[in-house]
Design a protein around this motif. Structure first.
Motif, short mmCIF file in Angstrom:
data_model
loop_
_atom_site.label_atom_id
_atom_site.label_comp_id
_atom_site.label_asym_id
_atom_site.label_seq_id
_atom_site.Cartn_x
_atom_site.Cartn_y
_atom_site.Cartn_z
N LYS A 728 -3.29 -60.49 47.91
CA LYS A 728 -2.76 -59.46 48.98
C LYS A 728 -4.06 -58.51 48.96
O LYS A 728 -5.25 -58.85 50.24
CB LYS A 728 -1.49 -58.41 49.79
N VAL A 729 -4.59 -58.11 47.97
CA VAL A 729 -5.86 -57.31 48.03
C VAL A 729 -6.60 -57.60 47.40
O VAL A 729 -8.12 -57.77 48.60
CB VAL A 729 -5.54 -56.14 46.29
N THR A 730 -6.56 -59.28 47.34
CA THR A 730 -8.25 -59.83 47.10
C THR A 730 -7.88 -60.24 48.12
O THR A 730 -9.52 -61.06 48.61
CB THR A 730 -7.75 -61.43 45.87
N LYS A 731 -7.55 -61.01 49.16
CA LYS A 731 -7.22 -61.43 50.52
C LYS A 731 -8.29 -60.54 51.34
O LYS A 731 -9.30 -60.21 52.36
CB LYS A 731 -6.54 -62.06 50.65
N LEU A 736 -12.31 -58.26 54.57
CA LEU A 736 -13.04 -56.86 54.72
C LEU A 736 -14.64 -57.85 54.67
O LEU A 736 -15.43 -56.86 55.99
CB LEU A 736 -13.12 -55.99 54.09
N ARG A 737 -15.73 -58.30 53.81
CA ARG A 737 -16.85 -58.66 53.59
C ARG A 737 -17.27 -59.46 54.48
O ARG A 737 -18.01 -59.40 54.58
CB ARG A 737 -16.99 -59.03 51.76
N ARG A 738 -16.40 -60.07 55.24
CA ARG A 738 -16.72 -61.09 55.98
C ARG A 738 -16.89 -60.19 57.37
O ARG A 738 -17.74 -60.33 57.89
CB ARG A 738 -16.28 -62.09 55.70
N ALA A 742 -20.87 -59.19 59.84
CA ALA A 742 -20.59 -59.94 61.09
C ALA A 742 -20.86 -58.74 61.68
O ALA A 742 -20.92 -58.41 63.57
CB ALA A 742 -19.77 -60.57 61.87
N GLY A 743 -19.99 -57.24 61.78
CA GLY A 743 -19.78 -56.11 62.56
C GLY A 743 -21.45 -54.90 62.33
O GLY A 743 -20.71 -54.59 63.93
N GLY A 744 -21.46 -54.79 61.52
CA GLY A 744 -22.53 -53.76 61.56
C GLY A 744 -21.91 -52.61 61.09
O GLY A 744 -23.14 -51.68 61.86
N GLY A 745 -20.61 -52.25 60.49
CA GLY A 745 -20.42 -50.85 60.18
C GLY A 745 -20.55 -50.59 59.05
O GLY A 745 -21.44 -51.19 58.19
N ILE A 746 -19.66 -50.09 58.76
CA ILE A 746 -20.18 -49.25 56.92
C ILE A 746 -20.07 -50.50 55.68
O ILE A 746 -18.69 -51.85 56.84
CB ILE A 746 -18.72 -48.19 56.67
N PRO A 747 -21.17 -50.56 55.11
CA PRO A 747 -21.04 -51.96 54.04
C PRO A 747 -19.48 -51.98 53.23
O PRO A 747 -19.18 -50.35 52.69
CB PRO A 747 -22.33 -51.58 53.35
N MET A 784 -7.51 -47.27 54.15
CA MET A 784 -8.52 -47.96 54.14
C MET A 784 -9.01 -48.77 55.48
O MET A 784 -10.33 -48.60 55.79
CB MET A 784 -9.11 -49.24 53.49
N LEU A 785 -8.13 -49.45 56.03
CA LEU A 785 -8.40 -50.48 57.60
C LEU A 785 -8.88 -49.30 58.48
O LEU A 785 -9.76 -49.25 59.36
CB LEU A 785 -7.48 -51.43 58.17
#
Length: 888
Positions: A728-731, A736-738, A742-747, A784-785
């Protein structure tokens, strides 16, 4: 008297046969009496007038039987005893001292008697084999009363010596001189021994026997004695300890050591001295209120430690060696640090030496000096904080570090300072505090200070499955709303579990939080709340703090003229929390200096020839404002703030606070503020404090219990990760990386995976669990989300909430979620009505079907409980006929 009578009887015996028959008995009786009274007098009398050469006497015989003894009322016998005898009525010239002496003052005589008593005690303490003892050294020659008292004291019983009245001070005698007398010293020792062995608390427990046992189990030297207990048991001791602390503490230390020897005879091999530490002194003085009347008195002050010197050896008992004759002079006891105990000449050869210190026989003690400064909050406006030097001796060294708030109980003394005299041109004495006891102010929240009832209450609270929600609701109860910020602060205050991989790579366990948002959203109030709630917290502002002020600085010590390090805010907050307000106002250079402290939790220094590393194991909670003053959701996150990616990636949680126009939320906020001001009236403050002490405060958990709960969890609970869903953490990390690209928020970086693990451990700590479970991981993912989505543009936020709704709704109350959705729809309808109809008084209505369809889109299908809840009825009503929700 019996020896003189016997000698006179032998001198006055005649040659009568009846008298000769009785003379052996008389001589035997006289010899026995002489031996009982004074062996020296018997030997002197026999040498002066032997019995065989006694002159004749005309007196008759004297009857003296072993059964009846002498008749002391016989006038004839008394006359014979006092008749002149030239051979006896003279003094031995060798035993006479013809020198003249000046009269001694009471204090000088008391000091001489004290030295003689100490010499006798030292001689008695030296165990000599009985075969090597002389007749005069035999312990059985001591008076039977004294031997009986020592046997009883050695057995742990109260001294058989009758009490003496020391409450009434003799007229014309000072208190200092009276305490130094043997009578007062003996009575103080007797009473304090009785106090230590017999004082019981309200439950009948012997307080100080248990403290002595605990002290000896830990091989300590300090015995804490409550001033209140001492004043209740012996009121005169309370007065004397406060007025003449040096003499009293010296005697109390000696008596305490005797009591420890009685209870634990072998403890003398570990420590040969016990220090009585006076605690719970009822009056606390301010540093700026200390005056001349406090000199040589016991005081208690509080403040912040700003400087701490190294540990130096100080002379305690010094022995001097003459370089001419080799004679060892001493030992001399160094009572005052500024006094010179060096003799002017050698006692053996009467030369001036040179006399040097014999290093082998000289005894030292530890010496350290602190600089105590007034607490910043207690300094009057417009005044500079005052400071005072505190001397630590013995086992008090290293009891406090710079930056800690302490309470010092000690003796206020003056000390000669030549530099002050040169500067002022007249005699001025520097003052200092000779510490007797030092306690940290945050000790009240330490685990060893918690009672059994507190630990039981904490354990009972941890069994509640809703304990996380209760803790979050109890964070800053005087601030309305902002549940996401309160959750982030709770995570940071509890913290995760640090790891040290093989002693080479350390992974921090502290959780860093950044509060970014519009002005007036109580960001600074949240920081102030954390500062008052945590045991160790350091507050700083971005504009008022520099790089060296946050990390460390190098400066020259004014005393030793050496380069020394002085820790900054992050170093002083070690194992605590560092709070930085106005984080965006800091310069880029200053922000770059804390990169190492935020991730590696260390500060490397290489200045002025000093190369070292300081520890900065603390969480960082910062508050910042957007670049343009208010946060614009239509812009990317980087366009709203002036923070670089390296500093942003070091924050585990990022909370974006927006001041949105919401009629319902604004009404609730206004009502909350008005009610809070009404309840804060001085006439109602005491009533609310009593309610909070009874567990009826604003939050579900009282603030006092919450502080104890946080410290207990941080010090006792060490959660570990086991049997969690790693896929679950891995997926989630891959998704989130993807989205971040695309979104331009915090890295999103690998650090955020570690952040989720730290937050999972923090949630487990809130439950006082030693193992991290899946529900803890799910809660960490939700936080985190929320942090990631709040940093996105408005259009991207809605898409991400739909994509991750299964994580965002975990363990959330559906009623709260539905209430939030309904408020959002009312806000949109309100803005539409204002833009289209310009009528702000029109009643706002929401279609029931439209609202329920939106809720079903996130997996909520039951609405009956929500419509019947108190929160819904307080702001809305359901028109079943029209199938509309009406805003009241």
């Amino acid at each position: 008297m019996s020896g003189r009578r016997a000698a006179r009887r032998r001198v006055t015996q005649d040659d009568d046969s009846d008298a000769a028959a009785n003379s052996p008995a008389a001589a035997a009786g006289g010899a026995a009496g002489a031996a009982a009274s004074s062996p020296a007098a018997q030997a002197s009398s026999e040498q002066a007038t032997p019995a065989s050469e006694a002159p004749p006497s005309s007196q008759g015989p004297v009857e003296n039987s072993d059964d009846e003894g002498e008749d002391l009322n016989d006038d004839a016998q008394l006359a014979r005893d006092y008749m002149p005898v030239p051979e006896l009525d003279r003094y031995d010239g060798e035993d006479l001292d013809g020198e003249e002496y000046s009269p001694m003052s009471p204090s000088t005589r008391a000091a001489a008697e004290s030295n003689l008593n100490k010499r006798d005690r030292d001689r008695r303490s030296a165990r000599v084999p009985r075969a090597l003892r002389g007749f005069d050294d035999d312990e059985d020659n001591r008076p039977s009363r004294r031997r009986r008292r020592e046997r009883e004291e050695g057995a742990g019983f109260e001294s058989a010596e009758p009490p003496v009245n020391i409450e009434d001070l003799p007229e014309g005698t000072s208190l200092t001189a009276f305490i130094q007398t043997e009578l007062a010293q003996r009575e103080v020792s007797r009473r304090f021994t009785q106090f230590l062995l017999t004082y019981n608390d309200d439950k009948g427990h012997n307080v100080y026997k248990e403290k002595i046992k605990k002290m000896c189990d830990n091989n300590k030297q300090s015995l804490e004695v409550s001033y209140m207990h001492l004043s209740i048991a012996q009121p005169i001791f309370g007065m004397w300890v406060a007025d003449v602390p040096e003499l009293m503490l010296e005697k109390l230390n000696e008596t305490a050591m005797d009591v420890v020897r009685q209870l634990y005879p072998a403890y003398d091999e570990i420590h040969n001295e016990i220090f009585v530490r006076i605690v719970e002194l009822p009056i606390t003085d301010k540093l700026r209120d200390i005056r001349q009347v406090h000199l040589n008195a016991l005081i208690k002050v509080s403040g912040v430690v700003t400087r701490r010197t190294g540990i130096y050896p100080q002379l305690k008992m010094v022995v001097f060696e003459c370089q001419k004759c080799g004679h060892h002079a001493g030992p001399y006891y160094q009572q005052n640090a500024s006094a010179d105990v060096k003799p002017g000449s050698c006692p053996e050869c009467q030369s001036k030496g040179p006399l040097i210190v014999n290093q082998e026989r000289t005894i030292y003690r530890n010496y350290q000096k602190l600089t105590l400064q007034e607490t910043p909050g207690t300094v009057p406006p417009g005044r500079l904080p005052r400071y005072k030097d505190v001397v630590l001796l013995g086992d008090l060294i290293d009891c406090a570090r710079p930056g800690e708030q302490v309470e010092v109980t000690g003796v206020y003394k003056n000390n000669f300072d030549a530099s002050l005299n040169t500067k002022n041109g007249f005699p001025v004495f520097a003052t200092l505090i000779d510490a007797n006891h030092v306690s940290k102010k945050d000790d009240i929240y330490s685990p060893f200070r918690l009672t059994d009832e507190d630990e039981k209450e904490i354990r009972e609270l941890a069994k509640d499955p809703q304990v996380v929600q209760k803790i979050t609701a109890s964070i800053a109860p005087s601030i309305f709303g902002h549940d996401d910020i309160k959750t982030a602060l709770a995570l940071s205050m509890f913290g995760g579990n640090p790891k040290d991989v093989g002693g080479k790579h350390r992974i921090r366990g502290d959780i860093n939080v950044l509060l970014l948002g519009d002005p007036g959203t109580a960001k600074s109030q949240f920081l102030k709340y954390v500062e008052k709630s945590m045991p160790r917290a350091v507050f700083a502002t971005g504009k008022g703090a520099s790089a060296v002020g946050l990390t460390a600085s190098v400066h020259m010590d004014p005393i030793t003229r050496e380069w020394t390090l002085e820790g900054g805010a992050l170093v002083l907050a070690d194992t605590g929390v560092c709070l930085i307000d106005e984080f965006d106002k800091m310069s880029d250079q200053d922000r770059t200096s804390i990169h190492e402290a935020m991730e590696q939790q260390s500060i490397s220094i290489s200045k002025a020839g000093i190369v070292t590393t300081l520890q900065a194991r603390c969480a960082v909670i910062a508050a910042a404002n957007p670049k343009s003053g208010r946060y614009n959701s239509s812009l990317h996150f980087h366009e709203n703030v002036e923070l670089t990616e390296p500093i942003l990636s070091r924050f585990d949680v990022l909370c974006v606070v927006k001041d949105l126009v919401d009629p319902i939320a604004d009404t609730q906020l206004a009502e909350f503020v008005v009610r809070s001001h009404a309840n804060s009236h001085p006439s109602l403050v005491q009533q609310h404090e009593e309610e909070e002490n009874n567990g009826e405060g604003e939050g579900p958990i009282s603030q006092d219990l919450l502080r104890k709960y946080i410290v207990y969890a941080r010090r006792v609970v060490r959660p570990r990760i086991s049997n969690i869903d790693q896929d679950k953490v891995t997926k989630l990390y891959a998704e989130l990386r993807r989205e971040s690209e695309a979104g331009g928020g915090i890295p999103i970086a690998v650090r955020h995976v570690e952040s989720m693990i730290r937050m999972s451990e923090s949630f487990a700590r809130m439950h006082l669990r030693d193992v991290v479970r899946d529900d803890d991981v799910n809660l960490a993912i939700r936080v985190m989300l929320d942090s990631f989505i709040s940093s996105q543009k408005y259009g991207v936020q809605r898409t991400l909430r739909k994509s991750f709704h299964r994580y965002l709704t975990f363990q959330k109350d559906n009623n709260d979620l539905l209430f939030y959705m309904l408020q959002a729809q009312v806000r949109d309808e309100y803005q539409y009505s204002r833009a289209m109809f310009k009528n702000l008084e029109q009643r706002i209505e929401i279609e029931q079907k439209y609202f329920e369809d939106k809720a079903k889109g996130i997996g909520i299908h039951q609405f009956g409980d929500f419509y019947s809840s108190e929160a819904f009825k307080a702001k809305f009503s359901l028109d079943k006929a029209a199938k509309k929700i009406v805003c009241l």
